[in-house]
Write a protein that holds these residues in place. Structure first.
Motif, PDB file in Angstrom:
ATOM      1  N   GLU A 199     -24.523   0.063 -55.170  1.00  0.00           N
ATOM      2  CA  GLU A 199     -26.053   0.314 -54.347  1.00  0.00           C
ATOM      3  C   GLU A 199     -26.961   0.660 -55.452  1.00  0.00           C
ATOM      4  OE1 GLU A 199     -28.556   0.401 -51.088  1.00  0.00           O
ATOM      5  OE2 GLU A 199     -26.596  -0.404 -51.125  1.00  0.00           O
ATOM      6  N   GLU A 200     -26.591   1.350 -56.572  1.00  0.00           N
ATOM      7  CA  GLU A 200     -27.497   1.646 -57.748  1.00  0.00           C
ATOM      8  C   GLU A 200     -28.096   0.269 -58.388  1.00  0.00           C
ATOM      9  OE1 GLU A 200     -27.768   4.300 -61.679  1.00  0.00           O
ATOM     10  OE2 GLU A 200     -25.996   4.328 -60.351  1.00  0.00           O
ATOM     11  N   GLU A 201     -27.153  -0.636 -58.386  1.00  0.00           N
ATOM     12  CA  GLU A 201     -27.760  -1.701 -59.223  1.00  0.00           C
ATOM     13  C   GLU A 201     -28.343  -2.625 -58.593  1.00  0.00           C
ATOM     14  OE1 GLU A 201     -23.677  -3.078 -62.016  1.00  0.00           O
ATOM     15  OE2 GLU A 201     -23.352  -3.142 -59.905  1.00  0.00           O
ATOM     16  N   ARG A 219     -30.587  -9.815 -48.994  1.00  0.00           N
ATOM     17  CA  ARG A 219     -31.020 -11.014 -49.753  1.00  0.00           C
ATOM     18  C   ARG A 219     -30.994 -10.373 -51.474  1.00  0.00           C
ATOM     19  NH1 ARG A 219     -37.108 -13.215 -50.153  1.00  0.00           N
ATOM     20  NH2 ARG A 219     -37.098 -14.406 -52.235  1.00  0.00           N
ATOM     21  N   VAL A 220     -31.480  -9.264 -51.445  1.00  0.00           N
ATOM     22  CA  VAL A 220     -31.350  -8.658 -53.014  1.00  0.00           C
ATOM     23  C   VAL A 220     -29.933  -8.567 -53.331  1.00  0.00           C
ATOM     24  CG1 VAL A 220     -31.989  -6.542 -54.403  1.00  0.00           C
ATOM     25  CG2 VAL A 220     -33.635  -7.478 -52.525  1.00  0.00           C
ATOM     26  N   ARG A 221     -29.144  -7.878 -52.711  1.00  0.00           N
ATOM     27  CA  ARG A 221     -27.706  -7.922 -53.059  1.00  0.00           C
ATOM     28  C   ARG A 221     -27.014  -9.025 -53.432  1.00  0.00           C
ATOM     29  NH1 ARG A 221     -24.639  -3.524 -52.162  1.00  0.00           N
ATOM     30  NH2 ARG A 221     -26.039  -2.930 -50.672  1.00  0.00           N
ATOM     31  N   GLU A 222     -27.499 -10.222 -52.827  1.00  0.00           N
ATOM     32  CA  GLU A 222     -26.626 -11.345 -52.996  1.00  0.00           C
ATOM     33  C   GLU A 222     -27.302 -12.078 -54.280  1.00  0.00           C
ATOM     34  OE1 GLU A 222     -27.665 -14.030 -49.943  1.00  0.00           O
ATOM     35  OE2 GLU A 222     -26.255 -13.228 -48.508  1.00  0.00           O
ATOM     36  N   ASP A 223     -28.823 -11.723 -54.663  1.00  0.00           N
ATOM     37  CA  ASP A 223     -29.195 -12.103 -55.886  1.00  0.00           C
ATOM     38  C   ASP A 223     -28.701 -11.281 -57.032  1.00  0.00           C
ATOM     39  OD1 ASP A 223     -30.752 -14.124 -54.466  1.00  0.00           O
ATOM     40  OD2 ASP A 223     -32.616 -12.970 -54.505  1.00  0.00           O
TER      41      ASP A 223
END
Length: 287
Positions: A126-128, A252-256
């Motif tokens: 989650e931090e990343e 979307r941010v997690r996938e990227d």
């Protein structure tokens, strides 16, 4: 048969591809594929450039090579050496024989194997994910958007017709849903709901989009010129560009973020593999 006509024939394509493969075999066939020495000369680079582009024109690529900067040549040498190294690694795993016809496929297979192994079972915390969002937030910004309808005129006298119609629309206080009773048929839509500025620009042109997004809302405005003619516009709402909350785009941010992490791991794996080879570059290639 003319040269132009010949080049359109399937046989010509086959012969050109065969010639390229012959060059590939000649360039690579005499090397010690079991050693850790990779030789890169001008011919290697020309063969590599043509194979990568799938265009077989040595004279054109020779010109491109000659015009390259030192930095571009350094990258080209690395790419060509990486291809040879990947092939040797794949050959060591017996992915294919040394037949030059399958060399490109072997290189592709070996690259995929290294990349998949490097990125296997990789995840992001989650931090990343939040750090990635903080560093790349602009790519998630919502474009300005607009809800509007319009009345369209084209051809000779279109601007004057639009100006006269504007008076009528204002005088009668014509509502949004009755706009279709006036003007001429437009190539695209009559009504637009929450249309982004790029969408409006793609339908009407950049100048129209800039002008339309600057109009006052709630009343008929114009005339405004587009790439097709003149318009009278009724803007209902205009929303400024905005940055979304993290929660709105978290998936979307997690996938990227994961895709970037995997790519970085794959790049490191390729660099590590290539570092095991001694690369000998012909004099004059790097200047």
């Amino acid at each position: 048969m003319t040269v132009r006509a010949f080049l359109k024939e399937p046989l010509a394509h086959f012969l050109l591809a065969g010639g390229a493969l012959f060059l590939l075999a000649a360039a690579w066939g005499g090397e010690d594929e079991t050693g850790r020495h990779i030789g890169i000369d001008r011919e290697d680079l020309l063969v590599f450039m043509q194979g990568r582009a799938q265009v077989y024109d040595e004279e054109t690529f020779a010109g491109l090579l000659d015009r390259m900067s030192a930095e571009e040549r350094q990258q080209l040498v690395r790419d060509a050496a990486l291809q040879k190294a990947l092939y040797r690694e794949g050959q060591a795993l017996d992915l294919a024989s040394a037949d030059p016809l399958v060399r490109q496929r072997v290189v592709q297979q070996m690259r995929l194997l290294l990349m998949e192994e490097a990125a296997a079972d990789m995840s992001v915390s989650e931090e990343e994910v939040r750090e990635y969002f903080a560093q790349n937030g602009n790519q998630y910004r919502f474009d300005p958007s607009m809800t509007f309808t319009h009345v369209f005129f084209q051809g000779e006298g279109a601007q004057e017709k639009a100006a006269e119609t504007l008076k009528t629309l204002r005088g009668r206080a014509v509502p949004f849903e009755q706009a279709g009773q006036y003007g001429e048929r437009f190539l695209y839509q009559l009504n637009y709901s929450d249309a982004s500025q790029p969408i409006v620009a793609s339908h009407f042109g950049e100048d129209f989009a800039r002008a339309a997004f600057a109009l006052e809302t709630g009343s008929w405005q114009g005339p405004v010129r587009s790439e097709y003619g003149w318009h009278v516009v009724l803007p209902v709402s205009v929303d400024a560009p905005r940055s979304p909350a993290f929660a709105d785009v978290a998936d979307r941010v997690r996938e990227d973020a994961l895709a970037e992490k995997r790519q970085q791991a794959a790049d490191r794996a390729l660099d590590t593999m290539l570092a095991r080879y001694e690369i000998d570059v012909e004099d004059g290639i790097l200047r």
